[in-house]
Each structure stands twice: as structure tokens, then as C-alpha cells.
Design an enzyme around this catalytic site. Structure first.
Site, PDB file in Angstrom:
ATOM      1  N   GLU A   1     -91.711 -10.030  41.195  1.00 17.24           N
ATOM      2  CA  GLU A   1     -90.816 -10.699  40.247  1.00 17.24           C
ATOM      3  C   GLU A   1     -89.481 -11.092  40.854  1.00 17.24           C
ATOM      4  O   GLU A   1     -88.860 -12.066  40.416  1.00 17.24           O
ATOM      5  CB  GLU A   1     -90.586  -9.808  39.018  1.00 17.24           C
ATOM      6  CG  GLU A   1     -91.808  -9.681  38.111  1.00 17.24           C
ATOM      7  CD  GLU A   1     -92.839  -8.681  38.609  1.00 17.24           C
ATOM      8  OE1 GLU A   1     -92.531  -7.939  39.560  1.00 17.24           O
ATOM      9  OE2 GLU A   1     -93.948  -8.632  38.049  1.00 17.24           O
TER      10      GLU A   1
ATOM     11  N   HIS B   1     -94.421  -1.146  28.802  1.00 19.62           N
ATOM     12  CA  HIS B   1     -94.957  -2.488  28.557  1.00 19.62           C
ATOM     13  C   HIS B   1     -94.710  -2.963  27.131  1.00 19.62           C
ATOM     14  O   HIS B   1     -95.390  -3.872  26.659  1.00 19.62           O
ATOM     15  CB  HIS B   1     -96.471  -2.516  28.822  1.00 19.62           C
ATOM     16  CG  HIS B   1     -96.833  -2.597  30.272  1.00 19.62           C
ATOM     17  ND1 HIS B   1     -96.399  -1.693  31.200  1.00 19.62           N
ATOM     18  CD2 HIS B   1     -97.596  -3.491  30.956  1.00 19.62           C
ATOM     19  CE1 HIS B   1     -96.883  -2.010  32.390  1.00 19.62           C
ATOM     20  NE2 HIS B   1     -97.607  -3.099  32.270  1.00 19.62           N
TER      21      HIS B   1
END
Lengths: 328, 332
Positions: A60, A129
Site C-alpha cells: 500500500e 478489517h
């Protein structure tokens, strides 16, 4: 007007903008053959080829940074980070770089980029998450943050985000991708920084965004059966924040409840409540209530997770608490 | 000390005007840095000030290998790079003094020199944070068919951060025209390279990503020029990224606040024997390319440019207070 899903609406927005402007490129984790972890980029490679849509490694930091660089180099990248939880790994690129380029370098250059990601919980993915970290990003001057709640807004906001000359984070919600709604065909734009009244009412204002807009609407329907008419303001953009629409509603209803999935402390609701009392104190008949996510790391077990995320029942309870105080 | 060295100017294939300009630029950077250090000590410059003394051959040699439309993106010790890429020393000095006429209007200071029109795409102050940006710039060059090479300069300290590895990996996967140039000055702030990096030869790190790499003597402007020219040509041809490890040394502290407790004076003195400006001047003189008159003229011109830069910076206005709210967002 065609009824399509939130996912299809986002796909349509990408497709239309890629066709409209060849500087628009898409990259991210598994966006090509896989079609995106949530299927949003499905089929784009067939139409636009592998020079316009590219897979990246699971990395990322470089995804965020490459988006900034690509924008500096003249492209209009749309990068997908899969989820907002992973955006933490890109937050340096977004906060230290994307948000600074235009200002810190004397206004010489802008960085037109969009970072797409999924936020929110409710799919039993546990604490790493399921977070709603949008307030962190909305805190930063130089970034724009949008959080569509409906398929139409998903399309219109994403298209506007791609055309905007600033870094825009488009935070989608995992539980909304299959939701259907009417979406105008063709060049339909929703302006950034413009809230929308999703339901009119005279007794109380709900200020919500993303999936909580739907929760607020459900609560409004329940209250309506008891003769209480709630107005639901969907912020749609968290930065810029459209307080005018919120204030106009509060001046009419004299009461407000904010509804957010994120943790209450230092949250969007806190900001909105603060701004309401600063700018419309004299119109308030009761303290503003905040309905927010329970302040715990999200548990996996279904019953515990459900207990941590606001639902219509909790919104209705907040309203009742507030109305008791004001004798309506 | 290792690294490739070019022994003779005559063998470099460069004309006299070019090589004298190298000397001019290196001296200009050295004098700019000395003057900045002096103004910092007098309280005219605030914030962090990281000086480039000793490393001038890297900026001048490497940037000379770029074409005008090529891009440079670099770290926070950026004065030398910015001057080499063409930002007027007046606007650099004004930036250090926080003036409205600075290269970024007094908003960035020492670590954030930038000029879009010159392809100087920034000093960036988060270590290694700009390496992914270079990959994006390379992607844009490829996508838009610009044949534009990005020279990305960073220090040895940057090679230990995840960003470095993510950027090199993706640069190779996407085959972007980026030259990664590591200025290995042997210290990340005050930590010696062998205490921070399990691999002290940076050139070996490029191998992990299948990127061709070379180690160069960073005290030799001609060696840096030659190696960078080869790397730039490789990238422009479409052969993808290239990696250079340039061995150099900073003569002064990490920043003005650095008491330099971590290295011996004898080590500094040893490196100063290889001063890139002195050694290049001697080389030019030995090969009959620099007369005393020419040297005197270069000294005088560079002195004047610095004096003028200081005058310009001091006489320039502060940014107006209204500037506080400008340019947070671009108008779409």
C-alpha cells in the site's frame, strides 16, 4: 431510471471516466483479472487494456505514493487500496505527500488523484478489517473525503472525484455493494462537499453518512409510525463538510442526532455537533445526541459485532431519550 | 573507498565549457551552503538546515546527465540538487529566509525546494517517501509517451525502509524510466551505515529486484556524470529502472543542530583530502583546462551570485498574512 447496484454504479463511473479522459488510469491490488476484491473494477481490462488498468503488489505504501507521483506526472490515477484498514500503510503518502503538494510547493502543482477503499464493518472480519477510520483522513486539510451511501451517489461522487484536481479519498462500504438503487445513466455528477436531505421531516434532524444513512432512514420510518417525522441529512462528503445543509435542517427541527459507524470519540459526529452548537445554538431545544460505534476493537462473533454497530433501534432510543427531555 | 573513478577530464568526452561549468556549479553550491550556515548561525534562517558540503559532485554530475525536460525528485538535503537543476540561488536563499519570493513562496523552507517549470519536483522530507512518487512519475512518462526520465535521489538511510523495497520492486515490474541514485554518505543522521543496514553495499540491494546497478565514486564529478548518463540512457531507451550507489561524504553535520559526536575528526579530514571541488580544480589545472584567470573569474562570479542572492532574500517581503489560506486546494 435503471436500478443497479452500488458496485455496478462505481464500475460505471470508472468506465465512463476512463472513456472520457485517457489520463485516467486505475491501479491497485487485484484490480485486473480478479476485478477488484469487491468486484468494482470487473471487466475494465477488457475495455481499456492493461496500460490503463494495472495490478500492483500488496504494497500500500507504493500504491499511495505512485498515485501521487502519477498525478504529478500528468495522469489522473484512481488507486484501489482494498480496505481503509490497509490505507494506514498508505497514510504517509496520503497525509504527508498528497495533501501537501499543492500548498507546500507554492501552488505550482496539483495532484488530481482518487484513492478508493472499503470502510466499515458488519461482515465478521474482526478488528483489523472492520474499522471506520474516515475521521482520521477527514481531519487533514488538503484531502477531500467522500462516503457514498447510495448507488446514485456512488456513481456521481466517484465521477466528480476523478474530475477534481485534488486528492480525494472515496470510502465505500462493504455492506453496500449489493444494494440496488436508481442511478441516472450517462454524465451524472454529484458535487463534492454537498450534503443531501434524503428524507424530509420537521421534528428532528439525523446527520449521517455512508451506510448509517440507510440506518437513519430506517429509524425515521419507525418513528414516523409513532408520529415523529425525522429529517435525514446524508453528509455524502466529510471534507469539505457541508454544514449549510445541516444547519438549515436543524434550524427547522431544533433537534439533532448524529449517526456514525465509527467510534464516537473525536469523530465526525463530534465535529458536526460542535459546529451546530457554534452556529445554531439558539435554535436547539435539546442537547445533540450522538449514536456511534461502540468503542472497542471489533469482535468476530456475530452477536458481539452486531452489538458494536449502530442500528435503527439505537437511533430510535437516542431520539426517545432526547424527546423526553423536551416534551414534544 | 571503491567506486568507479574517471581519471582524466580529456577522456570524458566533455568540452571545456561544460567542465568549467561543473566547477562553477559546484563552487556555487558550496558557497551557497556556507552562506546559509552563516545566516543560520546569525538567526536569519530557522527550522532545519541540512547542508550539502562535500557532496556537490553528485548533484552536479548527475543532473548534468539529464535533459531539460527530465525530472528530478530528491530528499531533504536538496539545495545542491535544486541549484543544479536550475533554480536561481536568489529564490533558494529567499526560501531559506521564509520570504514571499522564495521558490515555494516561503511555505516549504530548506527541505522543500521545488520548481515545476524546471522539472525540480521537490525536496521531500519523509525519508524514502518520494521513491514511490518516482515510480508514479515514471508510470506517467510511459503512459503519456513522454520519454521523460526521472532521477530519484535518496540517502543510504532510505534503503532500510519499506518504501524503498516497494518502490524498486514496482519500478521493475512496471518498467519505469527511473534512475534511483543512492547518495551513500556513510551516515543516516548520526548512525553509521554498518549499524543501520545489514548490507552496507547499497548496490547489492538493487539486485534483489533485478535492477542493473553500479557503484560510483561520488567525489569525482566526471565519474558521476558518466555513470548517470549511462543509467539515463538505459531508462530512456525503455529498458526500465537503473540503480546507482554514489559514494560520498558530508563534511558538515547532519543539520546545524548536530554536534558531530559520532565520528572522528580524522575521518572527516581524510575525506576532505578528497574534496570534490579541490580535486576537480586540480585535475582541470593539470590538464591545462583552467587558467588562473579563468579560476579567478569563476570565483568572482559565484561570490557575486551569492552576495546578490543574500541581498535579494533580505530585501524581499515576508509572505502576506492572507497567504495563510491560499492554495490548500486546487480549483477544479
Amino acid at each position: 431510471m435503471p436500478m443497479i447496484t452500488y458496485r455496478e454504479a462505481l464500475n460505471q463511473a470508472l468506465r465512463e471516466e476512463m472513456a472520457r479522459d485517457e489520463r485516467v488510469v486505475v491501479f491497485g491490488e487485484d484490480v485486473v483479472a480478479y476485478g477488484g476484491a469487491y468486484g468494482v473494477t470487473s471487466g475494465l481490462v477488457q475495455d481499456f487494456g492493461d496500460k490503463r488498468i494495472m495490478d500492483t503488489p500488496i504494497a500500500e505504501g507504493v500504491i499511495g505514493g505512485a498515485a501521487v507521483g502519477a498525478a504529478m506526472g500528468g495522469l489522473r490515477p484512481v488507486a484501489e487500496l482494498m480496505t481503509i484498514n490497509f490505507a494506514l500503510l498508505a497514510s504517509d503518502a496520503l497525509i504527508n505527500h498528497a495533501a501537501k503538494v499543492h500548498h507546500m510547493f507554492g501552488g505550482q502543482m496539483s495532484v488530481p488523484l482518487v484513492i478508493r477503499m472499503v470502510g466499515g464493518g458488519g461482515a465478521q472480519l474482526a478488528s483489523t478489517h472492520s474499522q471506520s477510520l474516515e475521521a482520521m483522513f477527514a481531519h487533514v486539510p488538503g484531502l477531500k473525503v467522500v462516503t457514498p451511501a447510495t448507488p446514485a451517489d456512488a456513481k456521481g461522487l466517484l465521477k466528480s472525484a476523478i474530475r477534481d484536481d485534488n486528492p480525494v479519498l472515496c470510502i465505500e462500504h462493504a455492506l453496500l455493494y449489493r444494494v440496488r438503487g436508481e442511478v441516472p445513466e450517462g454524465d451524472f455528477l454529484v458535487p463534492l462537499g454537498k450534503a443531501e436531505v434524503k428524507r424530509e421531516g420537521k421534528d428532528i434532524t439525523f446527520v449521517a453518512y455512508s451506510r448509517m444513512t440507510l440506518v437513519a432512514l430506517e429509524a425515521a420510518d419507525r418513528l414516523s409510525q409513532e408520529g415523529i417525522e425525522a429529517e435525514v441529512v446524508d453528509l455524502r462528503s466529510l471534507r469539505p463538510l457541508d454544514m449549510e445543509t445541516v444547519l438549515a435542517s436543524v434550524r427547522k427541527t431544533n433537534r439533532a442526532v448524529t449517526v456514525e459507524e465509527a467510534w464516537r470519540t473525536y469523530g465526525i459526529g463530534a465535529e458536526v455537533a460542535s459546529r451546530i452548537q457554534e452556529e445554531a445554538f439558539d435554535y436547539l431545544d435539546a442537547p445533540i445526541q450522538r449514536v456511534a460505534g461502540v468503542e472497542v476493537p471489533m469482535p468476530y462473533a456475530k452477536n458481539l459485532e452486531q452489538a458494536a454497530i449502530p442500528d435503527a433501534r439505537r437511533v430510535v432510543e437516542a431520539v426517545k431519550k432526547l424527546l423526553v427531555r423536551t416534551n414534544v | 573507498m571503491g567506486g568507479k573513478t574517471v581519471t582524466k577530464v580529456a577522456k570524458s568526452g566533455l568540452d571545456k565549457k561544460t567542465v568549467l561549468n561543473f566547477l562553477h556549479q559546484m563552487l556555487l553550491i558550496r558557497k551557497f551552503e556556507d552562506k546559509a550556515g552563516e545566516l543560520y548561525a546569525r538567526g536569519k534562517i530557522a527550522g532545519f538546515l541540512h547542508l550539502y558540503n562535500g557532496e556537490e559532485a553528485v548533484a552536479v554530475g548527475a543532473v548534468s546527465a539529464l535533459q531539460e525536460h527530465d525530472l528530478l525528485i530528491t530528499h531533504y538535503r536538496d539545495h545542491g540538487h535544486a541549484i543544479a537543476k536550475g533554480i536561481d540561488v536568489k529564490r533558494c536563499m529567499a526560501e531559506l529566509l521564509g520570504k514571499a519570493t522564495g521558490c515555494v513562496k516561503g511555505r516549504g523552507g530548506s527541505m522543500h525546494f521545488f520548481d515545476m517549470s524546471l522539472g525540480m519536483y521537490g525536496g521531500w522530507a519523509i525519508v524514502a517517501g518520494h521513491l514511490p512518487l518516482a515510480v508514479g512519475l515514471g508510470l506517467a512518462s510511459n503512459a503519456l509517451g513522454k520519454k521523460q526520465v526521472t532521477l530519484c535521489i535518496f540517502g543510504d538511510g532510505a534503503t532500510n525502509i519499506g518504501y524503498f523495497h516497494e518502490a524498486l520492486n514496482l519500478a521493475k515490474l512496471w518498467n519505469v524510466p527511473v534512475v534511483f541514485l543512492c547518495e551513500n554518505n556513510l551516515y543516516g543522521m548520526g548512525t553509521a551505515v554498518h549499524r543501520a543496514s545489514a548490507v552496507t553495499e547499497m548496490v547489492r540491494k538493487a539486485d534483489a529486484y533485478n535492477i542493473p546497478a553500479e557503484r560510483v565514486d561520488g567525489m569525482d564529478v566526471l565519474a558521476v556524470r558518466e555513470a548517470t548518463a549511462k543509467a539515463v540512457e538505459h531508462a530512456r531507451r525503455g529498458d526500465g529502472p537503473y540503480f546507482l550507489e554514489v559514494l560520498t561524504y558530508r563534511f558538515r553535520g547532519h543539520s546545524m543542530a548536530d554536534p558531530i559526536l559520532y565520528r572522528d575528526k580524522s575521518e572527516v579530514d581524510e575525506w576532505k583530502q578528497r574534496d570534490p571541488i579541490v580535486s576537480f580544480r586540480q585535475k582541470l589545472e593539470a590538464e591545462g583546462l583552467l587558467s588562473p584567470q579563468e579560476l579567478e573569474q569563476i570565483e568572482r562570479e559565484t561570490d557575486e551570485l551569492i552576495a546578490e542572492a543574500v541581498r535579494f532574500a533580505e530585501e524581499s517581503p515576508d509572505p502576506p498574512l492572507t497567504d495563510l489560506y491560499e492554495d490548500i486546494y486546487a480549483d477544479s
